[in-house]
Structure formats: structure tokens, C-alpha cells
Design a protein around this motif. Sequence first.
Motif, PDB file in Angstrom:
ATOM      1  N   SER A 195       0.824  -1.204   0.000  1.00 21.14           N
ATOM      2  CA  SER A 195       0.000   0.000   0.000  1.00 21.14           C
ATOM      3  C   SER A 195       0.861   1.258   0.000  1.00 21.14           C
ATOM      4  CB  SER A 195      -0.988  -0.011   1.166  1.00 21.14           C
ATOM      5  OG  SER A 195      -0.338  -0.349   2.364  1.00 21.14           O
ATOM      6  N   GLY A 196       2.019   1.198   0.671  1.00 16.68           N
ATOM      7  CA  GLY A 196       2.915   2.344   0.661  1.00 16.68           C
ATOM      8  C   GLY A 196       3.414   2.665  -0.750  1.00 16.68           C
ATOM      9  N   LEU A 197       3.830   1.634  -1.459  1.00 13.29           N
ATOM     10  CA  LEU A 197       4.319   1.843  -2.827  1.00 13.29           C
ATOM     11  C   LEU A 197       3.195   2.304  -3.744  1.00 13.29           C
ATOM     12  CD1 LEU A 197       6.719  -1.209  -3.273  1.00 13.29           C
ATOM     13  CD2 LEU A 197       7.321   1.187  -2.936  1.00 13.29           C
ATOM     14  N   LEU A 198       2.021   1.713  -3.539  1.00 13.29           N
ATOM     15  CA  LEU A 198       0.885   2.103  -4.377  1.00 13.29           C
ATOM     16  C   LEU A 198       0.554   3.573  -4.181  1.00 13.29           C
ATOM     17  CD1 LEU A 198      -1.431   1.115  -6.259  1.00 13.29           C
ATOM     18  CD2 LEU A 198      -2.811   0.858  -4.196  1.00 13.29           C
ATOM     19  N   VAL A 199       0.475   4.000  -2.925  1.00  9.43           N
ATOM     20  CA  VAL A 199       0.154   5.398  -2.643  1.00  9.43           C
ATOM     21  C   VAL A 199       1.249   6.304  -3.208  1.00  9.43           C
ATOM     22  CG1 VAL A 199      -0.079   7.117  -0.806  1.00  9.43           C
ATOM     23  CG2 VAL A 199      -1.279   4.935  -0.629  1.00  9.43           C
ATOM     24  N   PHE A 200       2.504   5.912  -3.025  1.00 10.40           N
ATOM     25  CA  PHE A 200       3.599   6.713  -3.558  1.00 10.40           C
ATOM     26  C   PHE A 200       3.440   6.891  -5.066  1.00 10.40           C
ATOM     27  CE2 PHE A 200       7.714   7.764  -5.198  1.00 10.40           C
ATOM     28  CZ  PHE A 200       8.307   8.538  -4.211  1.00 10.40           C
ATOM     29  N   ALA A 201       3.189   5.772  -5.766  1.00 13.30           N
ATOM     30  CA  ALA A 201       3.054   5.831  -7.228  1.00 13.30           C
ATOM     31  C   ALA A 201       1.850   6.669  -7.645  1.00 13.30           C
ATOM     32  CB  ALA A 201       2.951   4.412  -7.796  1.00 13.30           C
ATOM     33  N   LEU A 202       0.724   6.488  -6.941  1.00 12.80           N
ATOM     34  CA  LEU A 202      -0.496   7.228  -7.286  1.00 12.80           C
ATOM     35  C   LEU A 202      -0.301   8.724  -7.069  1.00 12.80           C
ATOM     36  CD1 LEU A 202      -3.350   5.027  -5.757  1.00 12.80           C
ATOM     37  CD2 LEU A 202      -2.947   5.492  -8.187  1.00 12.80           C
ATOM     38  N   VAL A 203       0.278   9.076  -5.928  1.00 16.77           N
ATOM     39  CA  VAL A 203       0.403  10.479  -5.563  1.00 16.77           C
ATOM     40  C   VAL A 203       1.489  11.160  -6.410  1.00 16.77           C
ATOM     41  CG1 VAL A 203       1.060  12.073  -3.711  1.00 16.77           C
ATOM     42  CG2 VAL A 203      -0.487  10.163  -3.236  1.00 16.77           C
ATOM     43  N   PHE A 204       2.559  10.430  -6.666  1.00  9.36           N
ATOM     44  CA  PHE A 204       3.684  11.010  -7.392  1.00  9.36           C
ATOM     45  C   PHE A 204       3.252  11.609  -8.732  1.00  9.36           C
ATOM     46  CE2 PHE A 204       7.310  10.387 -10.376  1.00  9.36           C
ATOM     47  CZ  PHE A 204       8.140  11.362  -9.839  1.00  9.36           C
ATOM     48  N   ASP A 205       2.399  10.902  -9.467  1.00  8.42           N
ATOM     49  CA  ASP A 205       2.007  11.434 -10.776  1.00  8.42           C
ATOM     50  C   ASP A 205       0.559  11.909 -10.788  1.00  8.42           C
ATOM     51  OD1 ASP A 205       0.657   9.088 -10.788  1.00  8.42           O
ATOM     52  OD2 ASP A 205       1.734   8.192 -12.460  1.00  8.42           O
ATOM     53  N   ASP A 206      -0.010  12.161  -9.586  1.00  5.69           N
ATOM     54  CA  ASP A 206      -1.390  12.642  -9.555  1.00  5.69           C
ATOM     55  C   ASP A 206      -1.449  14.102 -10.014  1.00  5.69           C
ATOM     56  OD1 ASP A 206      -4.227  12.610  -8.788  1.00  5.69           O
ATOM     57  OD2 ASP A 206      -3.558  14.115  -7.339  1.00  5.69           O
ATOM     58  N   PHE A 207      -2.361  14.341 -10.937  1.00  5.47           N
ATOM     59  CA  PHE A 207      -2.491  15.700 -11.459  1.00  5.47           C
ATOM     60  C   PHE A 207      -3.662  16.454 -10.838  1.00  5.47           C
ATOM     61  CE2 PHE A 207      -4.657  18.463 -14.541  1.00  5.47           C
ATOM     62  CZ  PHE A 207      -3.716  19.488 -14.608  1.00  5.47           C
ATOM     63  N   VAL A 208      -4.836  15.818 -10.831  1.00  2.00           N
ATOM     64  CA  VAL A 208      -6.066  16.551 -10.541  1.00  2.00           C
ATOM     65  C   VAL A 208      -6.043  17.201  -9.155  1.00  2.00           C
ATOM     66  CG1 VAL A 208      -8.575  16.394 -10.371  1.00  2.00           C
ATOM     67  CG2 VAL A 208      -7.358  15.062 -12.103  1.00  2.00           C
ATOM     68  N   LEU A 209      -5.811  16.378  -8.117  1.00  2.00           N
ATOM     69  CA  LEU A 209      -5.798  16.925  -6.759  1.00  2.00           C
ATOM     70  C   LEU A 209      -4.701  17.979  -6.611  1.00  2.00           C
ATOM     71  CD1 LEU A 209      -6.325  14.146  -4.074  1.00  2.00           C
ATOM     72  CD2 LEU A 209      -7.697  16.176  -4.536  1.00  2.00           C
ATOM     73  N   ALA A 210      -3.514  17.671  -7.180  1.00  2.00           N
ATOM     74  CA  ALA A 210      -2.393  18.588  -7.069  1.00  2.00           C
ATOM     75  C   ALA A 210      -2.729  19.917  -7.742  1.00  2.00           C
ATOM     76  CB  ALA A 210      -1.145  17.967  -7.704  1.00  2.00           C
ATOM     77  N   PHE A 211      -3.390  19.851  -8.885  1.00  2.00           N
ATOM     78  CA  PHE A 211      -3.746  21.045  -9.649  1.00  2.00           C
ATOM     79  C   PHE A 211      -4.622  21.990  -8.828  1.00  2.00           C
ATOM     80  CE2 PHE A 211      -6.661  23.226 -12.585  1.00  2.00           C
ATOM     81  CZ  PHE A 211      -5.747  23.923 -13.366  1.00  2.00           C
ATOM     82  N   PHE A 212      -5.603  21.387  -8.088  1.00  2.00           N
ATOM     83  CA  PHE A 212      -6.535  22.230  -7.343  1.00  2.00           C
ATOM     84  C   PHE A 212      -5.955  22.759  -6.045  1.00  2.00           C
ATOM     85  CE2 PHE A 212      -9.757  20.215 -10.049  1.00  2.00           C
ATOM     86  CZ  PHE A 212     -10.482  21.337 -10.410  1.00  2.00           C
ATOM     87  N   THR A 213      -5.017  22.022  -5.481  1.00  2.00           N
ATOM     88  CA  THR A 213      -4.609  22.368  -4.116  1.00  2.00           C
ATOM     89  C   THR A 213      -3.209  22.969  -4.018  1.00  2.00           C
ATOM     90  OG1 THR A 213      -3.889  20.091  -3.803  1.00  2.00           O
ATOM     91  CG2 THR A 213      -6.086  20.653  -3.010  1.00  2.00           C
ATOM     92  N   THR A 214      -2.502  23.076  -5.148  1.00  2.00           N
ATOM     93  CA  THR A 214      -1.140  23.567  -5.062  1.00  2.00           C
ATOM     94  C   THR A 214      -1.098  25.097  -5.133  1.00  2.00           C
ATOM     95  OG1 THR A 214       1.104  23.362  -5.918  1.00  2.00           O
ATOM     96  CG2 THR A 214      -0.663  23.521  -7.534  1.00  2.00           C
ATOM     97  N   GLY A 215      -0.029  25.624  -4.597  1.00  2.00           N
ATOM     98  CA  GLY A 215       0.202  27.052  -4.728  1.00  2.00           C
ATOM     99  C   GLY A 215       0.937  27.321  -6.047  1.00  2.00           C
ATOM    100  N   VAL A 216       1.498  28.520  -6.148  1.00  2.00           N
ATOM    101  CA  VAL A 216       2.170  28.895  -7.397  1.00  2.00           C
ATOM    102  C   VAL A 216       3.542  28.237  -7.498  1.00  2.00           C
ATOM    103  CG1 VAL A 216       2.932  30.836  -8.813  1.00  2.00           C
ATOM    104  CG2 VAL A 216       0.972  31.103  -7.266  1.00  2.00           C
ATOM    105  N   ASP A 217       4.246  28.219  -6.367  1.00  2.41           N
ATOM    106  CA  ASP A 217       5.626  27.774  -6.428  1.00  2.41           C
ATOM    107  C   ASP A 217       6.026  27.042  -5.162  1.00  2.41           C
ATOM    108  OD1 ASP A 217       7.778  27.950  -8.283  1.00  2.41           O
ATOM    109  OD2 ASP A 217       8.850  29.111  -6.746  1.00  2.41           O
ATOM    110  N   PRO A 218       6.638  25.880  -5.231  1.00  2.00           N
ATOM    111  CA  PRO A 218       6.913  25.123  -6.448  1.00  2.00           C
ATOM    112  C   PRO A 218       5.701  24.301  -6.857  1.00  2.00           C
ATOM    113  CG  PRO A 218       7.804  23.975  -4.558  1.00  2.00           C
ATOM    114  CD  PRO A 218       7.097  25.183  -4.032  1.00  2.00           C
TER     115      PRO A 218
END
Lengths: 278, 359
Positions: A195-218
Amino acid sequence: MARAKKLERKPLVAVVVTVLFFAWLYVPIFAVALFSFNDKKSLSAFSGFSTRWYVDFFHNEALLESLRASLLIALVSAVGSLVLGTMLAFGLERVRSRRGRVVGAITLLPLVTPEIVTGVAALLVFTGAGLKLGLDTVILAEITFSIAYVTVIVRGRLASFPLEVEEAARDLGCTPWQSLRLVTLPALVPALIASGLLVFALVFDDFVLAFFTTGVDPQPLPVRIYSSIRFGVSPAINAVGTLMLLVSALLIVAALMLPRLFKSRSSSLDLITGGERR
Amino acid sequence: MTPPTTGHAVSLRGLTKVFGGQTVVDALDLDVDSGEFFSLLGPSGCGKTTTLRMIAGFSDPTAGQVLVGGEDVTSTPPHRRDVNTVFQSYALFEHLDVRRNVGFGLRRKGIDKGEIDQRVGEMLELVELGDRVRDRPAQLSGGQRQRVALARALINRPKVLLLDEPLAALDLKLRHAMQAELKSIQREVGITFLFVTHDQDEALSMSDRVAIMNGGVIEQCGTPEDVYENPTSVFAAGFIGTSNLMPGVYASGTVAVTSDLRIPVPGHTTSVDGDQVSVAIRPEKIWMSDFTPAMVQTPGTIVSTSYHGATTQYLVSVGTGITLTVLEQNLPRMRADDRWNAGDRVEIGWLPEHAVVLR
């Protein structure tokens, strides 16, 4: 468990459909990897081998910063959701009550909720609470989303772990805490790794959640790639994509290999795929 | 090994367990002597496993006390009780090899490594697993796993070893071999064994004493011979071995089963004339030839004959609604031609002391 009887002759149509499917799935990915080694900027004509786009990437401070951000997000999310998800799995599995079943069902909701809904919701919460968007908000959102994966996998393993084994540990002088540490958690190791590896892989290349919740930089790497594509696709993106593919592939191989090293009976990926039962 | 000390290894005082309004164990009183091989025998659901779990500390009694070696441990958690368990599923630690499984309890006690290694080695010799030290439980056969479970519990030299149907998962042949081995190991180490089983053969052949449990209470407790030869309740007579049970009315030293069949029950003094009782006679105590003058005899008709290798079982009708099972050894002189067939008129007989009155 008896293994299903295999057909003696493979039907031709099934072979053809399978080959076509894998071609459809992997040829474009292969093309991305191939053109990351193109010496020209063209994405249609391969004119010669070169590693210039990789050199480009490793000299592009903005992209490297995004890579580091994404690795950090993935690592912290994996650890965080592992801790919380495992605790939840224990609660759901060991405390049987009607309320527990409801909680169990709610836990699975993130798996079926459209990610975009989760993303917008997270954004509303963060801005409503006056939080400044940044890596921490991405991590918070990703952990919230990933707990379900950990809980499902760990709970499955826990359910098949006989309570008698814990009793045996207590019988042989373990306090409840020692029996958890010395007997139960070691039995869960394959599930925790998987489950740790799965979550790492899922989160590492996740776009949608990151797009909505990230700031400008980085910006996390997938968001960075998305924004640069809007100004035309550079082969450097192919190089980044190929590297990300490599990371994911390595994680999968690790997930397959680690339990072997632990001499466990089942591969941790079996836990996800259902595996091959003996 | 520690010599058996005198006194009771385990004592239960009014031990009671209520699960969701149902009394599973009902005010149980029991004393198990030190060094004794004691069996709790009963059908599933009789409360024997619950009793064992309360002694181990996995289940809290609703009422009553558990004493181990004279000390009240009723509210002591399992890891501080001088008791070890062999689980029905063996409950081995799959992530540890045989050596670490067996040494687990000693390591928890903080015994130094040299002594642990030595005692683990001795213990594995005792259960004949000296060559499987580095194997994982998954690599062992059912019988070997069973021995690891036994060794892992025994090595701690508990005041009492609890065994929860430890042989139930083994096939018949292996089970018989393990019964003998378990008994000889118990004699060798001198530790008190409290053995839970639903298998009467197992209980009779291994135990010093047997307690027959039913419905949360002990129906009868005694030596194997005692409970077999002199059952005191209808349940005990029916559960241990097979018995010919005949209801009837007691009248001056006999029990009238039918108007024609009056069975003498000498030595029975606790009934008065007119009491409704049952008479039990074991199938192997009934003879069909070579009668002695002391025997009670009655004519009957063979209903069926079935051949069981070492024995032949006859169903003999001795009156309306009264059919007795008779078990006869297939002695060397008996050939197939010598056996009776359905419809044959026969004479059967038994010694009066083999007719046991049950109330």
C-alpha cells in the motif's frame, strides 16, 4: 484452492485482441520514450539519438524543483496515509459494531468519488479555512484521498490474520503492545509495503488533486508539465515522462521483489490483484 | 525438568461465563492435580473451550475464580499467567523460523541467549524436529506444525499446559501416533496437561482423569475406566462409547423394561420402587455364546449383522421396540459361516454388574 482448468488451445481471436490491446496501450508510451532520445525538436520524425533533452531537464531548475516537490509530496503522503490508514484498518477490523460498518463504507467513498470533485472540495475547504495553498495543502489533500487505499489493502490482510496468533503471543508473555509489534505488524509487512508503494506511485504522478490544491511555487511535476504543454510540447517533457515511467516501473518491481526478500509466502502485489492462492 | 509439585495445578471455583444472555459455562468447580493428564471431554458448544480460554486469560469470567498453582489469577492478564496454550490452529508465527517460534516465550522472559539456544535445542529433540530448526512454519507438514506448537508452549515449563483440540486437524493415522507421543512427552516432562477434546477415544486413551462436559456443567469426572464402566448420567453413557439405553421402572432390585424383560441391577440402592430410570449395557459386555451361570440371559432375534473387520456388530431384538447392539470380537475360530444372519434366533447374556442404572 483448485486452479481453474486451462484451455488446451488458445483461441486465435483472443490472442489477436490481446495483442492489439497491448499495442494500443503501450505503443504511444513507447513513442514518448523513443522521442525523448530524439536529437531534433520534432515529435513526428526521429532523426538521431541524443540525450540532450535529459541534459536539458537536469539543467532546468524549475522542472527539477517540481520533481523534488513531487517526490516529497509522494513520500510524506505515503508515510502519512500508511500510519492513518493502518490505524483505521485496525479499528474497522477489530471493533465490530454497526457504526463501524458505516464508517467502513464511508472510508471507501474516495475510491469512487470523481477526483475532480475531491479536488474542488479540498480547494473550497482550504481557501475557506484561510490556508495558504502550497505543498502542505497538496500533501493534506493527497493523504485524505490515499487513506482509503491503505485501509482496503491492510484490512484485507488483517482479516485473514487469525486472532489466535495474537493470543498465542500474549500467552507466551507479550503485552498487547508487544504482540502488535512482534507478531501482528510483521505479518502485515507485505500489505504495508504494497500500500505504501501504491500510494507513492499514485500520488507522485497525480495531477487533478495537485492542480486544485497547489500554490504557485513550487508546482508538483504533473502540474508543471501540464502548464508547459500549453506553450507547446517540448521533447524535454518526453524526457520527464520517461523518467516518471521509470520511477513507477521501479516501484512496481520493488513491490514484487521486496516480499521475496522478506521470504514471505505471498507477493505484496497479490494483495492488490487477488494473486494466486495456494 | 521441574519435578511435579503436590497440590492442584488448576482450580476452578464457581466459574461462570454468560455470552449474550446465554450461560455457556455454569458455576464450574474443578481441581486438576499437579502432573496430571486431565481431559475436558464434550460435544461442541458444551463450554469446554470457553473454560480453557478463561484459564488462559483470553476470556473474562462472568463470575467465579481461576486458581493456577493455588494463586488466584482471575484478573491477571494472559501474559502474566504461568499457563501456556497449544491452539487448535497451532497459531504459529509464520514470519519466524522454527527456532524463533519455540524460543519466543523464553525471549519474552529475558532469559539469556545461550540458555535459550540450549533449551530450544533440547525441546526440538524432544519433539523430533532437530533437523527443521531453520524452516519456516509454511515449510512444515501438519504433524510437524503441531509439534512446533507443542514445543513452543512446553519450553516455558508452565504450571499447566492447555491443549485445545490439538490433534483435530490431523488425519487419523497421524492422530493416533501423536496421541501416544503426547502422552509419553507428558510423562517425560511431568507438566500438568489440561486437554480439551470432543473425541472420546482420545480422552480415554491419554488421560489420567476425564471430565465429561455438557451444557456448561461437568456431568461426570473420574478415571477413564470409571467414566466408561460406571457412567452416572444418560448423557455420559451415550457420549462415551455406545450404550444400549433402555428406559424402565425400578422395582425391588430389577428394572422392568418390558413386561417380559426384567433386568436385575444388584448393588443399586439409590432408587425406590416405581422410579423411572434407564438401564445401560455396553455392546461388548453382551455375550451370544459361552455363557456362565452368573449371567442374565434372554432370547432374541438377529435384526442385522455388520462386519467391522476386528469385530462384528449385531442388532438383536429382545422385545417390542427393544433392539440391543451387540459387539463381538472376530476371534480366530470365527469364520464368515459362523456368524449369525438376520432372522436367526439367538440367546444373549450379560453379567448383572454390567447393567448400570442411570437416572
